[in-house]
Design a protein around this motif. Structure first.
Motif, PDB file in Angstrom:
ATOM      1  N   GLU A 116       1.493   6.740  -6.985  1.00  0.00           N
ATOM      2  CA  GLU A 116       0.395   7.638  -7.350  1.00  0.00           C
ATOM      3  C   GLU A 116       0.819   9.098  -7.190  1.00  0.00           C
ATOM      4  OE1 GLU A 116      -2.854   6.405  -4.926  1.00  0.00           O
ATOM      5  OE2 GLU A 116      -3.461   4.810  -6.305  1.00  0.00           O
ATOM      6  N   ARG A 117       1.599   9.423  -6.175  1.00  0.00           N
ATOM      7  CA  ARG A 117       2.088  10.791  -5.984  1.00  0.00           C
ATOM      8  C   ARG A 117       3.009  11.211  -7.115  1.00  0.00           C
ATOM      9  NH1 ARG A 117       4.071  10.279  -0.104  1.00  0.00           N
ATOM     10  NH2 ARG A 117       2.114   9.664   0.807  1.00  0.00           N
ATOM     11  N   LEU A 121       0.836  -1.210   0.000  1.00  0.00           N
ATOM     12  CA  LEU A 121       0.000   0.000   0.000  1.00  0.00           C
ATOM     13  C   LEU A 121       0.868   1.258   0.000  1.00  0.00           C
ATOM     14  CD1 LEU A 121      -2.844   1.192   0.146  1.00  0.00           C
ATOM     15  CD2 LEU A 121      -2.658   1.094   2.626  1.00  0.00           C
ATOM     16  N   ALA A 122       1.931   1.262   0.766  1.00  0.00           N
ATOM     17  CA  ALA A 122       2.835   2.417   0.806  1.00  0.00           C
ATOM     18  C   ALA A 122       3.493   2.645  -0.552  1.00  0.00           C
ATOM     19  CB  ALA A 122       3.895   2.219   1.886  1.00  0.00           C
ATOM     20  N   VAL A 145       2.281   1.753  -3.526  1.00  0.00           N
ATOM     21  CA  VAL A 145       1.246   2.225  -4.452  1.00  0.00           C
ATOM     22  C   VAL A 145       0.966   3.703  -4.235  1.00  0.00           C
ATOM     23  CG1 VAL A 145      -1.214   2.030  -5.014  1.00  0.00           C
ATOM     24  CG2 VAL A 145       0.192  -0.024  -4.809  1.00  0.00           C
ATOM     25  N   ARG A 146       0.872   4.144  -2.999  1.00  0.00           N
ATOM     26  CA  ARG A 146       0.628   5.565  -2.716  1.00  0.00           C
ATOM     27  C   ARG A 146       1.776   6.439  -3.215  1.00  0.00           C
ATOM     28  NH1 ARG A 146      -2.043   5.728   3.316  1.00  0.00           N
ATOM     29  NH2 ARG A 146      -4.067   4.913   2.681  1.00  0.00           N
ATOM     30  N   GLN A 147       2.996   5.972  -3.067  1.00  0.00           N
ATOM     31  CA  GLN A 147       4.154   6.739  -3.539  1.00  0.00           C
ATOM     32  C   GLN A 147       4.137   6.850  -5.056  1.00  0.00           C
ATOM     33  OE1 GLN A 147       6.199   8.348  -1.586  1.00  0.00           O
ATOM     34  NE2 GLN A 147       7.461   9.118  -3.219  1.00  0.00           N
TER      35      GLN A 147
END
Length: 93
Positions: free
Chosen positions: A21-22, A14-15, A17-19
């Motif tokens: 996306e940023r 999850l971490a 994927v969030r990075q």
């Protein structure tokens, strides 16, 4: 033990994927105001598209490009030349 490993793996995934996306989103352009007409202009523009006012100068301290609406160089902190770009915005001494 296996459940703990799966939870840790899910958290790390999850971490990541969030990075990612940023990184995919484009940053908003930095905006200033033209000293000639007050139009919104981007920091890296050389000339105002509305009034053709020159928007960049060379920093007297480090030689880098300096937007005229910045009072100080963002790289070295040197004040911009008082006789360049929008003198009406300079503070009186």
């Amino acid at each position: 033990m296996m459940l703990l490993f799966l939870l840790l793996f899910a958290f790390l995934a999850l971490a990541v994927v969030r990075q990612v996306e940023r990184l995919d989103t484009e940053p908003e352009p930095q905006v200033g105001h033209c000293p000639g007409c007050g139009n919104n202009v981007e920091v890296d523009w050389m000339i105002c598209p509305r009034c053709k006012e020159l928007l960049q100068n060379v920093c007297p301290g480090c030689g880098r490009s300096l937007p005229v609406y910045h009072r100080f160089c963002s790289d070295c902190g040197t004040p911009r030349a008082k006789d360049f770009g929008g003198g009406q915005h300079d503070q009186k001494s």
